[in-house]
Every structure is written in structure tokens, then in C-alpha cells.
Design an enzyme around this catalytic site. Structure first.
Site, mmCIF file in Angstrom:
data_model
loop_
_atom_site.group_PDB
_atom_site.id
_atom_site.type_symbol
_atom_site.label_atom_id
_atom_site.label_comp_id
_atom_site.label_asym_id
_atom_site.label_seq_id
_atom_site.Cartn_x
_atom_site.Cartn_y
_atom_site.Cartn_z
ATOM 1 N N CYS A 22 2.989 -3.627 15.056
ATOM 2 C CA CYS A 22 2.298 -2.581 14.299
ATOM 3 C C CYS A 22 1.249 -1.893 15.172
ATOM 4 O O CYS A 22 0.995 -0.690 15.034
ATOM 5 C CB CYS A 22 1.623 -3.173 13.066
ATOM 6 S SG CYS A 22 2.735 -4.045 11.942
ATOM 7 N N ASP A 432 -32.947 -7.272 40.105
ATOM 8 C CA ASP A 432 -34.158 -6.489 40.310
ATOM 9 C C ASP A 432 -35.354 -7.437 40.199
ATOM 10 O O ASP A 432 -35.255 -8.494 39.570
ATOM 11 C CB ASP A 432 -34.228 -5.392 39.247
ATOM 12 C CG ASP A 432 -35.456 -4.534 39.399
ATOM 13 O OD1 ASP A 432 -35.810 -4.207 40.537
ATOM 14 O OD2 ASP A 432 -36.072 -4.202 38.366
#
Length: 745
Positions: A22, A432
Site C-alpha cells: 500500500c 565547539d
């Protein structure tokens, strides 16, 4: 319904999907529409996410033409109504299973006990046609959704699970009717009606689908909890009067009052009062967050203690909660490559099974033992029933849905299914420094008094007094230290700030200067005796701020951005996983080295500009690394976009959501380790599901064709095949749901 042309994304709820075939049918029908750029149909939660510029009505009508039904999903669904709809669907399936099962069991027991008459007897000639009619009624009640779906698929020249079930049960009924009408022409062993097989197959399949619906409903519990966080009403202050209104009527800039125990309806800024707020459902942080005037409050969080007033800054679909829900939905509807592969296989699987069934029938009819037609019919029907690829279609999306929901509960927002798959494969992680490894809020770490006429408090008091008008983060840290020590700030005159150097002013007729070493040099302040101290501070990653009174140095205030308390723990976990960890920062080498040492990082890249971070990512990728970038989601955006997985960490939810694949809603690096572990568990779970589904179909189809009969005399009963098919899907769903309980630490 209002037409929504120009919308970038539309999410639809699909009704009538019963197998992975489907998915292919719907995606194929929608993808050819003008304006549609991408279509992702999710079999696990029966939804479709369509991107492009196309009207909702056109999408729904196209889906209906393909044999299904659809409805637009609202931004905030009525959770109770949705759950009631799922419960109603479950009850209908259970009723259909009960009716078919009761009738099938009655027929089987009657046959085993010898209660059923022979077809050739006068009673049999009356009884069996009646049974055919009753069986037909049961088939229509319990299996009409399969037959109508098969018919619509046939019109579209497609095949799906409905095709298999309709062929299997329909042929059982037709064959049985032929046996009744022509019993005198058939061998005695072939005189068997398969009415009980047809109805019991439907009973098992409806039971399996119902249990699957019930289990599947639990997979989206996290997003339903998120949706349920937002209250239905809000208390606004209009013309000095408190008024309770529907949340949809709250306007930007309006003042709202929140009392203890109430949920916050929209995002805003606190303007009066203070309180402790439980933000755990959004951030995963168990400790309450203290809020004061100027603090941001977020929709869906719970006020614990005080009463306060806040101003609405984001409402409706712009709230952080709405954006989080949108991201979770997108992630749950997206498909990693492993899921697209399963869908492609499932799309060609059903037609292949139909061909295998017909070939099986004719082989048994040609060379099978007597009565060959009975053997041919039983084996071909068993192939049709057992081969439904439901488990294959569920294998990946159901695990993705559970994992994304589990991540949301942990305070981790996964925006893409691909990211969930890739983050567990990371070999190199770029971090960072400021706000990621460190707290991002400089604090005073030490005060050195260099003049015996001054105390530590006096040095802080003078420095804070001159910095009170400054917006520099280092100045803010000094002012905060004075407030923590309850120091009264002094009156200043003739304030001047020299960018990049420092500030100066007059306090009590004394010239006060505060700044770096270069600033002291310009003022001819003697700092020659501080060399060793400054070197020590630099090695420790601290920033020295010098205070001079009348051009004489009286003190040095050291400021540092402390690393988060759990950063070393997170780094250790990354390294234990074999991940290469690199810190990238725009700070100088000395400070970067000091911070990296405290965190346990051995590899750093310092004095790197934001746009250069993306080049570092590219460089590592050319070396064969799978790179994850962890940053704040704003100045690290180029690197986040370039990385194989971009992870934004911090509280800037609205900005971070737009720049990263994964968002950590609180500032802990440990959550990055948790999402890596969740990724590994999820991929393992998907592989288990796919292996089980492939193994099931690979083994079951040859057995169903009767391949073992010549050697061991083994034939599968179609009813057992129906039960096995249903249980395979339920097993996949249950295995995926294990992700909700697996320990992640």
C-alpha cells in the site's frame, strides 16, 4: 475544508493501509502530481508527509482514487479524539475476529466430532448450501475491507495484502461451493469444504491487525504527551481584568497570569513575579528551572511554586512546543535508506507471491497425489495467506517512531530519520568550546590583591561599579560577582569605554581603569611584576582583568568560562566508544589547551573562524571519517550543515531546530552520548525486525508451497498460515516497542 496551496509540508492520516504494498501504491500516486517534490508514506503510523506546493484536497482525492482514504492532520490533534478513533478501530477488528473465529471454531469442532453430514446425503444437500450462505455473510462482515481493497487495487493494476487475503479466502469459499455442487463427481478425499479455513484465516488476520493497532498506538505515546502538554485555555489580563479564553485567541504581546500548578499556554517573557518551572517534559532535565523578570518561559512547561505574569512572544504554531512537535512528526515520517529498500522490496513482493501461488497450484495439480486438486488448492491458498509482507513493511518505520519518541522524552529532538541512523556510525566528533563544552557564562574565578591598602571586596566593588554600564560578558561576570557578595556599587563619573582594551571613570575623585595588559600599557601602569602570574593564569585558561587606581595596579580579577560539570564524563564516553574527539574554537591556543585538558580532550583546533569550521569538517570527511558536529546552532551553522550529522546543543531551540539534524534541548553533552547509544540500539532493532521478516517470508513460502511434503509429509494448514502471518507483524511491533524500555545511560 480550506485549500492550502503553497504550503511546503502537508501531513495526512491514511486510512485503509494494510501492507507495505500500500505504501508503494500511495507514494506512486502522489509523487506524479504537479508541485509535489517528495512523498514519504509511513506504514507504521499510517501517515503521509508530502512536501511541495499542492492543495490538500488534490492529495486526498488522489489517495481516494488509489483505493484508500485520507484526512489532513492538524498541528495539534485532539489527543482524546485520536485515541478514541484508534480504540474504535481496534474494537471493530476484534469484533470481526470474534465473529469469524466463533463460526470457524464451530465448524472445526463439528467436523472433528462427526456432527457434519455427508454432502451426498439428503441432510447434507440442505445443510451445506446453508453453510455456504452463512459463511458468505461472515466473510462479508469480517473481510469486506479486504475484498473492497483488493478490487480497488485491481482497477489500478496493482496488488497488495488485500489481494492475497481476498484470493485466499475467496478461492476457499468458491472451491467449497464447487465441491458442494459437484461432490458426486469428485474423489472421496477431495470432498472437503474449506469454509472453516476461510473464516478462521480472517479471524487470525483481523486479530493480528487489531493487536498490531493496539501495540502501534503505544509507539506514538511520546508525541501524544507532547501534544497534550499545551492547555486548552489561557488566563489573559485585559483592561486589568483576568479572563479565561481559548488558547487560539491569545494574541502577541498580551499579558497572561500563571498560578501555581498551571501549565504555561504560550511562549513568553516573565515581566512580574518569580517561580520555579518544571521543564522536564521538554528538556529531560529533572531539576526545576528558576525564573525571574526577564526570563523566558516556554509553552507546555508546568509552573510549580510562585504566581507570575508574562508577556506572550510566540503563539500558535510558532511556539517552541509546536516546533518540537513538528520536528518529531517529520522525523517519525522520514525514511532512512534501509526503510526505502524494504519498501521497494515489498512493492514487488506481492505480485511475485501471486505468481508463486499460481505456479504452486498447477504443479500440484499436475504431479501431486490424489486428490491433486485438493492439494493444489490448499498449497496455493496457504502461499497467498502466509506471504503477506506486513512485517517487512513495519520493520523499519515502527522502530523509527519508537526511537524518535523515546529521544523526545529524553530531551533529544531528532529531526530526520537518516540522522538517527547515521549518528551511531560517527567516527569523529567536533565540539565547539563556548556553550558546548563550557557553560558559556563567564564567572569570576579568582581575585589577586596587589596593594595592601585594598581588600578583595574593594577590588570587586570598584571593578563592578565601573563595569555596571558595560554590556561586555566579562564585565557582566564582575557585576554578578559583586551582587553575589552583596556589594553596593559606587557612583561613577566621566565613564569611557575603549573597545578591545577596557573602561575608565572617576570614582570619589580617583581615576579608575579596568582592562587588559595593552590598556594598562597605554595608561603607563607598571605591570612588570605580574609576568609569572599572568602566564600561570593563561595556562589555566583564565582571562586576567587588571584594576588600576590613579595609574597604580591594585588587583587582578581572573575570569573563566567553566566547563560544564558533566563534560568530562561525556568525553570519556565518546572515547570509550572509539570516537575521535576534536575541540574547535576561535579562542587562542593557550586558553583552548587549558579547557581541553580539563575536559579530557587531547586534540584541538584553535583560533578557528566560524566559516573555517566547515572546511575542517570537509577535510575530515575526505579522510574517510563520519563526522558529527556539536555546536550552538547559530555561528556553527555552516559546519552543522556540512557534517554527516549536525547536533545543536543548548536552549536556543527555535534557532537550533533550523540548523541541525539533532537538537539537544538542554545543555548537556551527555545527551549526545545517549543519542549515539539510542542510534546503535535502534539500528540493531531494525536489523532484528528486517531479519525476522525476511527470514519468515523466505522460510514460510517454500514450506507453504509444499516443498517439504515429498521428504517429510509436511503441509501447512491455511489457518495456521493466517495465524503465523498475523503473529509475525505483532512480533515486529513488540520488538520495536522494546526500545521504549531499554536502558540508555
Amino acid at each position: 475544508m480550506k485549500t492550502r496551496v503553497g504550503q511546503d509540508e502537508i501531513q495526512l492520516s491514511i486510512f485503509g493501509m494494510r501492507c507495505a504494498g500500500c505504501v508503494s501504491a500511495i507514494e506512486g500516486a502522489l509523487s506524479v502530481l504537479d508541485g509535489v517534490t517528495s512523498v514519504n508514506v509511513n506504514f507504521a503510523d499510517h501517515s503521509a508527509l508530502i512536501k511541495g506546493k499542492v492543495s490538500t484536497e488534490l492529495l486526498i482525492s488522489t489517495i481516494k482514487a488509489a483505493g484508500f482514504d485520507a484526512a489532513a492532520m492538524a498541528a495539534f490533534e485532539d489527543v482524546e479524539a485520536q485515541e478514541q478513533l484508534e480504540l474504535l478501530r481496534y474494537k471493530k477488528l476484534m469484533n470481526k475476529a470474534a465473529v469469524a473465529g466463533a463460526f470457524g471454531v464451530f465448524l472445526m469442532l463439528s467436523e472433528m466430532l462427526g456432527w457434519l453430514p455427508e454432502m451426498s446425503t439428503p441432510i447434507g444437500r440442505w445443510f451445506w448450501p446453508e453453510m455456504a450462505i452463512v459463511t458468505l455473510a461472515v466473510l462479508i462482515y469480517s473481510g469486506w475491507h479486504f475484498y473492497s481493497g483488493a478490487y480497488k487495487s485491481l482497477l489500478l493494476k496493482q496488488a497488495n495484502m488485500d489481494t492475497l487475503i481476498a484470493l485466499g479466502t475467496g478461492s476457499a469459499w468458491i472451491y467449497s461451493c464447487i465441491v458442494i455442487d459437484y461432490s458426486e463427481y469428485l474423489p472421496s478425499l477431495a470432498k472437503h469444504a474449506y469454509f472453516e479455513a476461510a473464516v478462521v484465516i480472517l479471524a487470525f488476520i483481523n486479530l493480528g491487525t487489531g493487536l498490531e493497532t493496539l501495540a502501534r498506538g503505544k509507539t506514538s505515546s511520546a508525541i501524544r504527551q507532547l501534544i497534550g502538554l499545551q492547555p486548552r485555555t489561557a488566563r489573559v489580563i485585559r483592561d486589568g481584568v483576568d479572563i479565561d479564553i481559548p488558547i487560539e485567541q491569545v494574541g502577541l504581546g498580551e499579558s497572561l497570569r500563571i498560578r501555581p500548578g498551571e501549565k504555561i499556554p504560550v511562549d513568553g517573557i516573565l515581566i512580574e513575579g518569580s517561580s520555579s518551572i518544571d521543564e522536564s517534559m521538554l528538556t529531560g532535565e529533572s531539576l526545576p528551572s528558576e525564573k525571574y523578570a526577564g526570563s523566558e518561559v516556554v509553552a507546555g512547561t508546568v509552573n510549580l511554586t510562585g504566581s507570575f505574569i508574562f508577556k506572550a512572544t510566540r503563539i500558535g504554531l510558532n511556539t517552541a512546543l509546536a516546533q518540537i512537535i513538528k520536528s518529531v512528526k517529520q522525523a517519525q515520517s522520514s525514511k532512512p535508506e534501509i526503510a526505502r529498500l524494504a519498501d521497494r522490496i515489498s512493492g514487488i513482493f506481492v505480485p511475485t507471491v501471486v505468481v508463486i501461488s499460481f505456479v504452486t497450484f498447477f504443479i500440484w495439480l499436475a504431479i501431486g497425489p490424489d486428490p491433486s486438486i485438493s492439494y493444489a488448492f490448499v498449497t496455493s491458498m496457504t502461499v497467498l495467506v502466509i506471504a503477506c509482507p506486513c512485517a517487512l513493511g513495519l520493520a523499519t518505520p515502527i522502530s523509527i517512531i519508537v526511537a524518535v519518541g523515546r529521544a523526545a522524552q529524553l530531551g533529544i529532538l531528532i529531526r530526520k530519520g537518516d540522522a538517527l541512523q547515521t549518528v551511531g556510525k560517527i567516527t569523529c566528533l567536533l565540539l565547539d568550546k563556548t556553550g558546548t563544552l563550557t557553560q558559556g557564562k563567564p564567572v569570576v574565578s579568582n581575585v589577586e590583591v596587589l596593594n595592601k591598602n585594598y581588600t578583595i571586596n574593594q577590588v570587586i566593588q570598584l571593578a563592578a561599579s565601573i563595569e555596571v554600564g558595560s554590556e561586555h560578558p566579562l564585565g557582566t561576570a564582575i557585576v554578578a560577582e559583586a551582587e553575589n557578595n552583596n556589594l553596593e556599587l559606587l557612583h561613577i563619573e566621566h565613564f569611557e569605554a575603549e573597545s578591545g582594551f577596557g573602561v575608565k571613570a572617576i570614582i570619589d575623585d580617583q581615576f579608575i581603569a579596568l582592562g587588559n595588559t595593552a590598556f594598562m600599557d597605554t595608561l603607563n601602569v607598571n605591570i612588570s611584576d605580574t609576568g609569572n602570574l599572568l602566564n600561570t593564569l593563561a595556562i589555566q585558561g583564565q582571562t586576567p582583568i587588571m584594576l588600576a587606581v590613579n595609574n597604580a595596579l591594585v588587583g587582578i580579577i581572573s575570569i573563566t568560562d567553566p566547563i560544564k560539570i558533566d563534560s568530562p564524563q561525556a568525553i570519556k564516553r565518546f572515547q570509550d566508544l572509539g570516537i575521535r574527539v576534536i575541540m574547535v574554537t576561535g579562542d587562542n591556543v593557550t586558553t583552548a589547551t587549558a579547557v581541553a585538558k580539563r575536559a579530557g580532550i587531547t586534540e584541538i583546533r584553535a583560533q578557528i573562524l566560524p566559516h573555517d569550521k566547515a572546511d575542517i569538517v570537509k577535510e575530515l570527511q575526505t579522510q574517510g571519517e563520519i563526522v558529527g558536529m556539536v555546536g550552538d546552532g547559530i555561528n556553527d551553522a555552516p559546519a552543522l550543515a556540512q557534517a554527516d550529522v549536525g547536533i545543536a546543543i543548548g536552549t536556543g531551540t527555535d534557532i537550533a531546530i533550523e540548523s541541525a539534524d539533532i537538537v539537544i534541548l538542554q545543555g548537556s553533552l551527555v545527551k549526545v552520548a545517549e543519542v549515539i547509544q539510542l542510534s546503535k540500539l535502534t539500528v540493531s532493532n531494525i536489523k532484528q525486525n528486517l531479519l525476522g521478516a525476511f527470514f519468515y517470508n523466505t522460510i514460510s513460502i517454500p514450506v507453504a508451497t509444499g516443498l517439504l511434503y515429498p521428504f517429510f509429509g509436511i503441509l501447512l494448514n491455511p489457518m495456521i498460515a493466517g495465524a503465523a502471518m498475523a503473529m509475525s507483524s505483532l512480533t515486529v511491533v513488540s520488538n520495536a516497542n522494546r526500545l521504549r524500555w531499554l536502558k540508555i545511560d
